[in-house]
Design an enzyme around this catalytic site. Structure first.
Site, mmCIF file in Angstrom:
data_model
loop_
_atom_site.group_PDB
_atom_site.id
_atom_site.type_symbol
_atom_site.label_atom_id
_atom_site.label_comp_id
_atom_site.label_asym_id
_atom_site.label_seq_id
_atom_site.Cartn_x
_atom_site.Cartn_y
_atom_site.Cartn_z
ATOM 1 N N LYS A 314 -7.343 -0.302 -58.522
ATOM 2 C CA LYS A 314 -6.667 -0.718 -57.291
ATOM 3 C C LYS A 314 -5.554 0.293 -57.051
ATOM 4 O O LYS A 314 -4.639 0.410 -57.853
ATOM 5 C CB LYS A 314 -6.091 -2.121 -57.438
ATOM 6 C CG LYS A 314 -5.279 -2.607 -56.243
ATOM 7 C CD LYS A 314 -4.760 -4.018 -56.476
ATOM 8 C CE LYS A 314 -3.946 -4.514 -55.299
ATOM 9 N NZ LYS A 314 -3.469 -5.918 -55.503
ATOM 10 N N GLU A 318 -0.820 -3.021 -51.900
ATOM 11 C CA GLU A 318 0.158 -4.015 -52.356
ATOM 12 C C GLU A 318 1.127 -3.426 -53.390
ATOM 13 O O GLU A 318 1.442 -4.055 -54.403
ATOM 14 C CB GLU A 318 -0.560 -5.247 -52.916
ATOM 15 C CG GLU A 318 -1.399 -5.954 -51.868
ATOM 16 C CD GLU A 318 -2.087 -7.209 -52.388
ATOM 17 O OE1 GLU A 318 -2.143 -8.203 -51.641
ATOM 18 O OE2 GLU A 318 -2.586 -7.199 -53.532
ATOM 19 N N ASP A 392 -9.043 -11.224 -46.752
ATOM 20 C CA ASP A 392 -8.766 -11.511 -48.170
ATOM 21 C C ASP A 392 -9.384 -12.829 -48.611
ATOM 22 O O ASP A 392 -8.670 -13.820 -48.775
ATOM 23 C CB ASP A 392 -7.253 -11.535 -48.420
ATOM 24 C CG ASP A 392 -6.899 -11.550 -49.908
ATOM 25 O OD1 ASP A 392 -7.775 -11.245 -50.725
ATOM 26 O OD2 ASP A 392 -5.745 -11.863 -50.236
ATOM 27 N N GLU A 420 -8.793 -19.070 -54.656
ATOM 28 C CA GLU A 420 -7.421 -18.810 -54.214
ATOM 29 C C GLU A 420 -7.108 -19.482 -52.884
ATOM 30 O O GLU A 420 -5.986 -19.935 -52.659
ATOM 31 C CB GLU A 420 -7.228 -17.299 -54.106
ATOM 32 C CG GLU A 420 -5.872 -16.857 -53.619
ATOM 33 C CD GLU A 420 -5.746 -15.338 -53.527
ATOM 34 O OE1 GLU A 420 -4.687 -14.880 -53.062
ATOM 35 O OE2 GLU A 420 -6.697 -14.631 -53.925
#
Length: 734
Positions: A314, A318, A392, A420
């Site tokens: 990644k 973020e 997401d 999530e």
């Protein structure tokens, strides 16, 4: 009005303990045979086999035991057949009776070699299960080209017995459509699990390598049973320490445990590791010192783990470091690592979940914008890992526009198994239909039939010159230290469904739900039918009560627990809810049409034309792509506002119906599992009502529209819902 903390405590929290106590009073003491879910779908319960005494039984087992995988296969068959038949078959070197089972390869078992079976199209992981005669006796053969293929075939044969299928006249051929079928664990080295709702990480790093928990073997067994052949052990928000010698020794211990079950280990690599643990001043992918550092690190890893799978990365997302920090591209970063791994056969899974420091006009467009220009620029051992949708892991998203847009580059699906955005571990939400919906979506980049499944299995672009043959699929795991592994019994089904679809993307999610139910709760039709019905309606229920008609990203800030359509402010607009729903007095929805952000133009023209037209786009995605008036007529004849309220109410009603269905199974399901599911459904019912009431209260405050006739108003004022805080909700990021 009661003080807020009192009404929320009384309304939400006490219900599930009360449900447990009430059920316990009804069912009495838990019987000795009560189950806790640890066995997952590998219960091998005789009563669950659904086979009468006249059904064929396995009388003899002939299988080699010279390698660790062969021994794992033998032991699994003995375990399973002992449970399903009440006794284990005789281990035999020579077939002398009816009902023998032969499992192996032509190289490992001469009896299979003599059958001269055609195994040419099965590859390294496929298997054949066939009824035949051996030495004059009726027998069943499970044959493959490799030990791991025979292991998969053994699990498949046991699955036939578990689900009550006839085992006479078998002729089954199976091979996976996708090569790399992996789990991604978002597990930190301190055992915290990001977006985890099933306890701590199962990796006990402190005690490894000295203590090798037997649970690791059971984890490997479960994954092998559904064809998963890789696991990324650590969080994509990676800690560079995992690449140090101390941790590599621990990783090697896990690799040793998983290897007999056909599972490779992978690691999430932090792009800035050369600085943090290597003593360099830069991580620039074009710097020769950085390149040498990664080459040396790869050599060190493969010395300890010869079959190491590779890196998941990644980068520039973020806050994570990446090649863009040095003015380089994603291809530059991925190729740096790919070159280091290539001599050993390792791969790089480079995530496409990115968004820049500068807020784009529409985050939906970010990954496409950053990656499509580099199509064909990645090394052959790089695969770009793409989430199923562009935002997401929302309860419903259109398929990601990258699928079909990079024909020269292998793309790897990333699904989320952990929930999530679908109620954590307490809401029943079977994700098989979500996975199926995405895999069957037609990109139309080469006309009709260019499904997402064909993109990721490589068949769509196989004829593109120079394209790598690498294929893969990833699932973000929902596994932890909870005794039932996944936090709830029904969340095991999402792990199972992911594995089954990773092997065969064309499989029906309903068929998978029935398989899992039979293996988990038995073959009683009075149990199977209602449970499958619950499962198949559960994901749509969550969509209804959290945000139907294409609404998305409406959850609480940070922890993502509960409703938060009012969330605004903070460091980034695209981390808020109001950025996505854009509700005003006159209308609601994100305009991604050609008149808005033009995200629709990232899809192939036939798909873009449908998404661009508010009269043609599926109503389930209307507000994803369009900002429309509250009074827009819908297919039902209701105006949009009334339709939205209808969906909120329908979601709550579906959960109420699931509770009633489950209550009707009392006495048919063991008391321990029945009680926990009943308790969780009680939580889900209350939280679905909370979502419904808070969302209606908020959107009514924006729209100013009255509730439809006969619709109950929210229980509490909007300010009460807005004031709730959950600083210790599970699974939050660090």
């Amino acid at each position: 009005m009661l003080p807020l903390t009192i009404w929320f405590r009384d309304w939400i929290r006490p219900a599930w303990p009360a449900a447990v106590l009430a059920l316990a009073a009804l069912v009495g003491p838990v019987p000795a045979q009560a189950e806790d879910g640890y066995a997952l779908w590998l219960r091998y319960a005789e009563a669950g086999a659904g086979r009468g005494p006249e059904a064929p039984r396995v009388s003899q087992l002939t299988t080699p035991d010279a390698t660790p995988t062969q021994r794992a296969t033998r032991d699994e068959l003995l375990r399973g057949l002992r449970g399903l038949q009440g006794r284990a078959p005789t281990l035999a070197g020579r077939i002398d009776r009816t009902g023998a089972l032969l499992v192996g390869t032509p190289q490992s078992l001469p009896a299979i070699a003599r059958l001269a079976l055609d195994l040419g199209d099965l590859g390294q992981a496929g298997y054949l299960i066939r009824s035949t005669r051996v030495d004059g006796h009726p027998a069943t053969v499970v044959a493959a080209n490799t030990d791991v293929g025979a292991l998969y075939g053994a699990f498949a044969f046991l699955g036939l017995l578990q689900t009550g299928q006839p085992i006479a006249n078998l002729d089954l051929r199976e091979a996976p459509r996708i090569e790399r079928r992996v789990l991604n664990h978002w597990d930190d080295l301190d055992r915290h699990v990001e977006r985890g709702y099933a306890g701590q990480s199962i990796w006990d790093w402190h005690r490894l390598p000295g203590w090798r928990d037997p649970r690791y073997t059971d984890y490997a067994r479960a994954n092998a049973s559904i064809g998963i052949n890789g696991t990324v052990l650590n969080n994509v928000n990676a800690n560079a320490d995992v690449l140090t010698p101390m941790y590599l020794e621990k990783v090697a211990a896990l690799a040793d445990i998983f290897r007999p079950w056909g599972i490779r280990v992978y690691l999430s690599a932090r792009f800035s590791a050369p600085i943090e643990i290597g003593g360099l001043q830069t991580a620039d992918p074009l710097d020769p010192a950085v390149q040498r550092w990664w080459q040396a690190k790869a050599e060190e890893i493969y010395a300890a783990i010869p079959d190491f799978g590779g890196f998941l990365v990644k980068a520039n997302s973020e806050g994570q470091p990446g090649p863009q920090d040095y003015g380089r591209s994603h291809a530059d970063g991925a190729n740096l690592l790919a070159d280091a791994l290539a001599p050993y056969g390792g791969i790089v899974m480079w995530r496409a979940f990115v968004y820049s420091h500068d807020e784009p006009d529409d985050r939906h467009k970010q990954a496409y914008t950053e990656f499509v220009p580099h199509d064909g620029a990645f090394r052959d051992n790089v695969i770009v890992q793409v989430k199923n949708g562009a935002i997401d892991f929302q309860p419903r998203e259109p398929f990601h526009p990258l699928f079909g847009a990079m024909p020269k580059t292998p793309l790897m699906m990333e699904f989320q198994i952990t929930k999530e955005y679908l109620g954590f571990s307490t809401h029943l939400a079977y994700l098989g239909p979500l996975y199926e919906e995405v895999l069957r979506a037609d990109t139309q980049v080469r006309g009709e039939g260019a499904t997402v499944a064909r993109v990721i299995d490589g068949s769509l672009d196989r004829d593109v010159p120079g394209r790598s043959a690498l294929t893969g699929i990833a699932g973000v795991a929902n596994i932890g230290t909870d005794r039932n592994w996944s936090g709830s019994h029904f969340d095991q089904a999402n792990w199972y469904a992911y594995g089954r679809l990773a092997w065969s993307p064309e499989r029906s999610s309903r068929d998978i739900a029935e398989e899992w139910t039979r293996m988990t709760f038995g073959n009683d039709p009075a149990v199977v039918a209602p449970i499958v019905g619950m499962m198949m309606g559960s994901r749509e229920a969550v969509v209804d009560y959290t945000g139907a008609l294409g609404l998305h990203h409406l959850m609480g800030r940070g922890h993502h627990y509960g409703p938060g359509p009012w969330v605004e402010g903070g460091p980034r607009a695209d981390w808020t809810s109001v950025y996505y729903h854009r509700a005003t007095r006159s209308g609601i929805g994100f305009d991604r049409s050609r008149r808005g952000s033009d995200a629709v133009s990232q899809y192939a023209p036939p798909v873009a034309d449908v998404f661009d037209d508010p009269d043609r786009v599926p109503e389930s995605l209307l507000l994803w792509f369009h900002h429309v008036p509250w009074d827009r007529p819908m297919a039902s004849g209701r105006p949009l506002w009334d339709e939205l309220v209808h969906h909120y109410d329908r979601g709550v009603a579906t959960v109420r119906s699931m509770r009633e269905t489950w209550a009707g199974l009392d006495g048919r399901i063991d008391a321990e599992r029945h009680a926990q599911v009943a308790a969780f459904l009680a939580i889900q019912a209350q939280e679905a009502q909370w979502w419904r009431d808070a969302s209606i209260a908020y959107f009514q405050s924006i729209s100013g529209r009255p509730l439809p006739d006969g619709i109950a108003p929210p229980t509490h004022p909007l300010a009460d819902y807005q004031s709730l805080e959950f600083p210790h909700a599970p699974g939050d990021t660090r």
